[in-house]
Design a protein around this motif. Structure first.
Motif, short mmCIF file in Angstrom:
data_model
loop_
_atom_site.label_atom_id
_atom_site.label_comp_id
_atom_site.label_asym_id
_atom_site.label_seq_id
_atom_site.Cartn_x
_atom_site.Cartn_y
_atom_site.Cartn_z
N LYS A 74 50.75 77.01 48.32
CA LYS A 74 51.47 78.03 47.57
C LYS A 74 51.13 77.97 46.09
O LYS A 74 50.94 79.01 45.43
N SER A 75 51.04 76.77 45.55
CA SER A 75 50.71 76.60 44.12
C SER A 75 49.31 77.10 43.82
O SER A 75 49.07 77.75 42.80
N HIS A 120 52.01 62.33 46.80
CA HIS A 120 52.33 62.97 48.07
C HIS A 120 52.00 62.04 49.24
O HIS A 120 51.00 61.30 49.21
N SER A 167 52.11 72.67 52.43
CA SER A 167 52.40 74.09 52.20
C SER A 167 52.71 74.39 50.73
O SER A 167 52.33 75.45 50.22
N GLU A 168 53.36 73.46 50.04
CA GLU A 168 53.67 73.68 48.63
C GLU A 168 52.39 73.68 47.79
O GLU A 168 52.29 74.43 46.81
#
Length: 426
Positions: A33-34, A70, A29-30
């Motif tokens: 968003k980025s 990640h 999700s990050e």
């Protein structure tokens, strides 16, 4: 050609699908968003090619570093990590394409000048003008290389455009190798390769060639523009530089002969049915063909007597289909609005993989030629282009809007992209 295999692997459909699947994972999700923030922020800034290029390169580099750290990519191979970077670059640049491609007026002007110049030169250039040895001359097979280069405007992602150049160059390289083997000659090198690439580029004359090369330079991930890809791309840049400055000396001919050939080419392309002034306008630049005049000046005025009719009325030559096609093609080139008419033909920007018929390659090529000739002839005759039939079948097109947004590559899942798009843009 040692570097060809890694590059080919990175272009596999798995690259895109894998990227989309991982972006749909909750832990990504990050990243989503980025990506969303970057696209919105970038799009709101005024165009600045150098700044835009640096911004994209920095974002891609930072994101790829984040991928490596990640858990989604934990224990993955270098190839899989590279595929993630390829997927990111493709997604970002297809979204930003209309914002960054040919965004500077100077680039657009150079595109037009180069296209018009090559349209003239290709009328008279021969392999001998570029000192291509007879053993290496194979214009029929060179058509395959031209076809690959002409695909460059189908795509939006820098890598996909680069693949068109690589495919063109590999066709030439293979043909030269086979020719040298058959003739028992030494293996061809750059001195044999570049002249053929120049000739193929002139004959292919893809629109917006300058902007396409700049786009690849600016937005292809710098760390991937290496090896074989870098070598062939550098040769293409050299070919562009050559054709931009082409003159009599560069074609091994007298400058007077070169100018005469250019004027003859102008007469053929721009002066059909009496439009050309026979070179009488000395102030008219060869590189800037004059606008086509309306054809009412050749229509004889009806005389009041039979005698004057017989003496004054000229015999008007009926233009051939080829004449009309060339004239219409020029009008399309001069009129930016005409380009939009090509969008009415649903398969023009499709690939064979987008269609459901078994063997469609020949059909697709014929269709594209038919569209070009149809629009060119319509312009030459001064009639409007009918798009009713193509509009009626638009809903059944296998080339969906989602595919067009990705450059119509034919290997991406429209459903998968739409899901990522919803996440990124929601």
């Amino acid at each position: 050609m040692e570097n060809a295999e890694p590059f080919s692997a990175s272009t596999a459909p798995l690259t895109w699908h894998d990227f989309l699947e991982r972006m749909r994972h909750p832990s990504a999700s990050e990243f989503v968003k980025s990506i969303k923030t970057f696209i919105v922020s970038f799009s709101n800034n005024p165009p600045d090619p150098e700044r835009d290029s640096a911004s994209v390169q920095e974002f891609l580099s930072n994101m790829e570093s984040a991928f490596r750290a990640h858990p989604l990519w934990a224990g993955r191979s270098e190839e899989e990590l590279d595929s993630a970077g390829e997927g990111l670059e493709k997604y970002i640049m297809t979204k930003l394409f209309t914002r960054v491609f040919a965004s500077h007026p100077d680039d657009v002007k150079l595109d037009d000048e180069l296209y018009e110049k090559l349209a003239l030169v290709q009328q008279f250039i021969r392999p001998e003008h570029l000192d291509i040895q007879p053993a290496y001359q194979n214009e029929t097979s060179w058509l395959l290389a031209q076809k690959e280069l002409q695909k460059i405007n189908i795509y939006k992602a820098p890598r996909d455009k680069l693949v068109c150049i690589l495919s063109c160059c590999k066709v030439i390289s293979n043909l030269l190798f086979n020719a040298s083997t058959d003739a028992n000659e030494s293996l061809p090198g750059a001195d044999e390769f570049l002249p053929v690439l120049i000739y193929v580029t002139i004959k292919a004359n893809p629109p917006q060639l300058h902007s396409n090369l700049l786009y690849i330079q600016r937005y292809r991930r710098e760390s991937r523009l290496v090896g074989e890809a870098a070598y062939f791309f550098t040769n293409m840049l050299s070919a562009e530089s050559f054709v931009m400055n082409i003159n009599g000396e560069s074609l091994s001919m007298d400058e007077t002969e070169f100018q005469k050939n250019m004027e003859s080419a102008q007469a053929l392309i721009y002066g059909l049915s009496g439009d050309y002034d026979g070179g009488q306008s000395q102030s008219q630049s060869i590189s800037e063909p004059k606008e086509i005049k309306k054809e009412n000046s050749t229509v004889p005025v009806e005389s009041t007597t039979e005698e004057s009719n017989m003496k004054e009325q000229p015999v008007r030559k009926i233009p051939s289909v080829s004449d009309l096609e060339n004239k219409g093609a020029n009008m399309i080139m001069k009129d930016e609005m005409s380009i939009k008419e090509f969008r009415n033909f649903q398969y023009l920007y499709s690939r064979a993989g987008d269609l459901t018929v078994g063997d469609v390659e020949d059909l697709l090529n014929s269709y594209k030629q038919l569209v070009l000739r149809y629009v060119s002839l319509a312009k030459g005759l001064g009639v409007s282009v009918s798009s009713s039939q193509s509009s009626e079948t638009q809903n059944s097109s296998v080339t969906t809007d989602a595919a067009e947004d990705k450059g119509s590559t034919g290997v991406f899942s429209g459903n998968s992209e739409s899901k990522l798009t919803e996440e990124v843009e929601s």
